[in-house]
Scaffold this motif. Structure first.
Motif, mmCIF file in Angstrom:
data_model
loop_
_atom_site.group_PDB
_atom_site.id
_atom_site.type_symbol
_atom_site.label_atom_id
_atom_site.label_comp_id
_atom_site.label_asym_id
_atom_site.label_seq_id
_atom_site.Cartn_x
_atom_site.Cartn_y
_atom_site.Cartn_z
ATOM 1 N N GLY A 110 0.829 -1.195 0.000
ATOM 2 C CA GLY A 110 0.000 0.000 0.000
ATOM 3 C C GLY A 110 0.866 1.249 0.000
ATOM 4 O O GLY A 110 2.093 1.183 0.103
ATOM 5 N N VAL A 111 0.206 2.399 -0.113
ATOM 6 C CA VAL A 111 0.892 3.690 -0.060
ATOM 7 C C VAL A 111 0.454 4.392 1.213
ATOM 8 O O VAL A 111 -0.744 4.616 1.435
ATOM 9 C CB VAL A 111 0.555 4.557 -1.292
ATOM 10 C CG1 VAL A 111 1.211 5.929 -1.169
ATOM 11 C CG2 VAL A 111 1.007 3.861 -2.577
ATOM 12 N N ALA A 112 1.421 4.718 2.072
ATOM 13 C CA ALA A 112 1.110 5.333 3.356
ATOM 14 C C ALA A 112 0.810 6.809 3.191
ATOM 15 O O ALA A 112 1.541 7.532 2.496
ATOM 16 C CB ALA A 112 2.272 5.139 4.323
ATOM 17 N N ASP A 113 -0.268 7.257 3.839
ATOM 18 C CA ASP A 113 -0.511 8.689 3.938
ATOM 19 C C ASP A 113 0.593 9.321 4.783
ATOM 20 O O ASP A 113 1.176 8.660 5.656
ATOM 21 C CB ASP A 113 -1.860 8.958 4.618
ATOM 22 C CG ASP A 113 -3.044 8.789 3.672
ATOM 23 O OD1 ASP A 113 -2.842 8.329 2.532
ATOM 24 O OD2 ASP A 113 -4.177 9.117 4.088
ATOM 25 N N PRO A 114 0.879 10.609 4.568
ATOM 26 C CA PRO A 114 1.923 11.254 5.384
ATOM 27 C C PRO A 114 1.529 11.308 6.857
ATOM 28 O O PRO A 114 0.385 11.615 7.198
ATOM 29 C CB PRO A 114 1.999 12.674 4.794
ATOM 30 C CG PRO A 114 1.353 12.576 3.452
ATOM 31 C CD PRO A 114 0.323 11.508 3.554
ATOM 32 N N GLY A 115 2.468 10.985 7.719
ATOM 33 C CA GLY A 115 2.311 11.228 9.142
ATOM 34 C C GLY A 115 1.445 10.257 9.907
ATOM 35 O O GLY A 115 0.707 9.453 9.347
ATOM 36 N N TYR A 116 1.576 10.377 11.218
ATOM 37 C CA TYR A 116 0.807 9.576 12.166
ATOM 38 C C TYR A 116 -0.260 10.431 12.834
ATOM 39 O O TYR A 116 -0.151 11.665 12.918
ATOM 40 C CB TYR A 116 1.725 9.009 13.261
ATOM 41 C CG TYR A 116 2.505 7.795 12.853
ATOM 42 C CD1 TYR A 116 2.015 6.516 13.074
ATOM 43 C CD2 TYR A 116 3.754 7.920 12.245
ATOM 44 C CE1 TYR A 116 2.741 5.390 12.714
ATOM 45 C CE2 TYR A 116 4.491 6.798 11.874
ATOM 46 C CZ TYR A 116 3.968 5.543 12.114
ATOM 47 O OH TYR A 116 4.683 4.432 11.748
ATOM 48 N N PHE A 117 -1.269 9.755 13.331
ATOM 49 C CA PHE A 117 -2.314 10.363 14.135
ATOM 50 C C PHE A 117 -2.483 9.508 15.390
ATOM 51 O O PHE A 117 -1.916 8.425 15.492
ATOM 52 C CB PHE A 117 -3.622 10.442 13.350
ATOM 53 C CG PHE A 117 -3.559 11.367 12.169
ATOM 54 C CD1 PHE A 117 -4.058 12.662 12.257
ATOM 55 C CD2 PHE A 117 -2.988 10.966 10.968
ATOM 56 C CE1 PHE A 117 -3.986 13.529 11.181
ATOM 57 C CE2 PHE A 117 -2.908 11.829 9.883
ATOM 58 C CZ PHE A 117 -3.413 13.116 9.989
ATOM 59 N N ALA A 118 -3.275 10.009 16.335
ATOM 60 C CA ALA A 118 -3.494 9.258 17.569
ATOM 61 C C ALA A 118 -4.831 9.636 18.183
ATOM 62 O O ALA A 118 -5.402 10.693 17.891
ATOM 63 C CB ALA A 118 -2.371 9.514 18.569
ATOM 64 N N THR A 119 -5.311 8.761 19.037
ATOM 65 C CA THR A 119 -6.460 9.038 19.888
ATOM 66 C C THR A 119 -6.234 8.294 21.196
ATOM 67 O O THR A 119 -5.440 7.348 21.243
ATOM 68 C CB THR A 119 -7.778 8.611 19.213
ATOM 69 O OG1 THR A 119 -8.892 8.976 20.044
ATOM 70 C CG2 THR A 119 -7.819 7.113 18.961
ATOM 71 N N HIS A 120 -6.917 8.727 22.254
ATOM 72 C CA HIS A 120 -6.718 8.040 23.529
ATOM 73 C C HIS A 120 -7.984 8.080 24.362
ATOM 74 O O HIS A 120 -8.848 8.952 24.192
ATOM 75 C CB HIS A 120 -5.545 8.650 24.306
ATOM 76 C CG HIS A 120 -5.861 9.983 24.933
ATOM 77 N ND1 HIS A 120 -6.263 10.106 26.250
ATOM 78 C CD2 HIS A 120 -5.841 11.249 24.435
ATOM 79 C CE1 HIS A 120 -6.463 11.381 26.534
ATOM 80 N NE2 HIS A 120 -6.214 12.098 25.449
ATOM 81 N N SER A 121 -8.081 7.107 25.255
ATOM 82 C CA SER A 121 -9.197 7.027 26.196
ATOM 83 C C SER A 121 -8.817 6.060 27.306
ATOM 84 O O SER A 121 -8.296 4.969 27.026
ATOM 85 C CB SER A 121 -10.469 6.552 25.492
ATOM 86 O OG SER A 121 -11.533 6.396 26.404
ATOM 87 N N ASP A 122 -9.075 6.445 28.548
ATOM 88 C CA ASP A 122 -8.875 5.559 29.696
ATOM 89 C C ASP A 122 -7.470 4.961 29.717
ATOM 90 O O ASP A 122 -7.294 3.767 29.930
ATOM 91 C CB ASP A 122 -9.945 4.463 29.700
ATOM 92 C CG ASP A 122 -10.086 3.787 31.054
ATOM 93 O OD1 ASP A 122 -9.574 4.343 32.040
ATOM 94 O OD2 ASP A 122 -10.696 2.701 31.114
ATOM 95 N N ARG A 123 -6.467 5.803 29.452
ATOM 96 C CA ARG A 123 -5.051 5.435 29.510
ATOM 97 C C ARG A 123 -4.630 4.429 28.435
ATOM 98 O O ARG A 123 -3.576 3.800 28.536
ATOM 99 C CB ARG A 123 -4.683 4.917 30.913
ATOM 100 C CG ARG A 123 -4.967 5.936 32.014
ATOM 101 C CD ARG A 123 -4.675 5.391 33.402
ATOM 102 N NE ARG A 123 -3.249 5.263 33.650
ATOM 103 C CZ ARG A 123 -2.486 6.229 34.178
ATOM 104 N NH1 ARG A 123 -3.001 7.405 34.487
ATOM 105 N NH2 ARG A 123 -1.199 6.018 34.416
ATOM 106 N N SER A 124 -5.452 4.273 27.402
ATOM 107 C CA SER A 124 -5.069 3.498 26.224
ATOM 108 C C SER A 124 -4.892 4.463 25.052
ATOM 109 O O SER A 124 -5.796 5.266 24.764
ATOM 110 C CB SER A 124 -6.134 2.457 25.872
ATOM 111 O OG SER A 124 -6.116 1.395 26.788
ATOM 112 N N VAL A 125 -3.733 4.396 24.397
ATOM 113 C CA VAL A 125 -3.397 5.305 23.305
ATOM 114 C C VAL A 125 -3.297 4.501 22.015
ATOM 115 O O VAL A 125 -2.551 3.514 21.941
ATOM 116 C CB VAL A 125 -2.066 6.030 23.576
ATOM 117 C CG1 VAL A 125 -1.715 6.959 22.412
ATOM 118 C CG2 VAL A 125 -2.139 6.808 24.885
#
Length: 246
Positions: free
Chosen positions: A168-183
């Motif tokens: 596949g072709v990766a989109d630029p950069g990383y993203f994140a989300t978190h909840s209840d100490r899980s990232v």
């Protein structure tokens, strides 16, 4: 620039939103996680109960984060190689403290815009849950003393679906989300195959997969959080993907 690592979430971005991340540095320390040292007996008793309910469980070794800093600029942290049983005890607490779970979703997207997800088998720690193919980082993902996030994503997607993120072709950069100490760390990978072609390929992989971790794959085409039995991280990710990233 020095980053203050902490055992709390003060100053983090709000929970259950997706935000960009400029840099990821997750160092792996020698020795035992302080949470494991403090709760070893309770974790062992809990593990015996877990095994009685599900004899298929295996007490492997995984990377369990200790201190963490989370912002759009960077996610940095320190982890220890810890027993899965310790993590399961931590995960089951009403109020989690003393650690963080950081894992990564390689978001596989078909040429016709579907997000490819998997449904976990009933014998796993997340029975019936639907999410992007992923797994906790472990000793296989340590490179030069740090967690290799991209390597973890590629390994887990390949093991569970037979798909190689390098196709596949990766989109630029990383993203994140978190909840209840899980990232949850995210990166989108776009494939030159339709959803039907990708699901057919995954079904063929399932026939020869010895681990049998998943019992199906799905093509997701909407942000509806009630469409499937999603894991806790997925609703925010779906809202972001189908609202902004598609």
């Amino acid at each position: 620039m020095s980053v203050l690592l902490s055992e709390d979430t003060t100053g983090w971005p709000p929970e259950k939103i997706v935000f960009p991340v400029g840099r990821i540095e997750l160092r792996v320390l020698d020795g035992d996680h302080p949470y494991h040292v403090e709760h070893a007996a309770a974790a062992r008793d809990n593990w015996n109960r877990e095994l009685a309910a599900n004899p298929a469980f295996y007490d492997g070794r995984m990377l369990f984060q200790h201190r963490l800093s989370v912002s759009e600029e960077a996610i940095t942290g320190e982890s220890y190689v810890s027993p899965f049983s310790t993590f399961m005890y931590w995960r089951g607490q009403r109020e989690r403290a003393g650690g963080f779970h950081v894992f990564a979703f390689g978001m596989v997207v078909s040429s016709d815009g579907a997000l490819i997800a998997i449904r976990m088998g009933q014998h796993t720690a997340n029975p019936g849950q639907v999410y992007c193919p992923a797994g906790s980082m472990d000793e296989n993902d340590i490179v030069d003393g740090y967690c290799d996030v991209e390597g973890n994503m590629r390994r887990e997607v390949l093991e569970e679906t037979g798909l190689d993120l390098r196709d596949g072709v990766a989109d630029p950069g990383y993203f994140a989300t978190h909840s209840d100490r899980s990232v949850t760390l995210l990166r989108v990978y776009r494939f030159p195959l339709t959803a039907d072609e990708m699901l057919a390929s995954i079904r063929q992989h399932m026939l020869v997969d010895e681990e049998k971790e998943i019992d199906g794959a799905l093509a997701i085409r909407s942000a509806d959080p009630t469409a499937h039995h999603y894991s806790a991280a997925m609703p925010a990710i779906l809202a972001w993907f189908f609202g902004e990233a598609k």
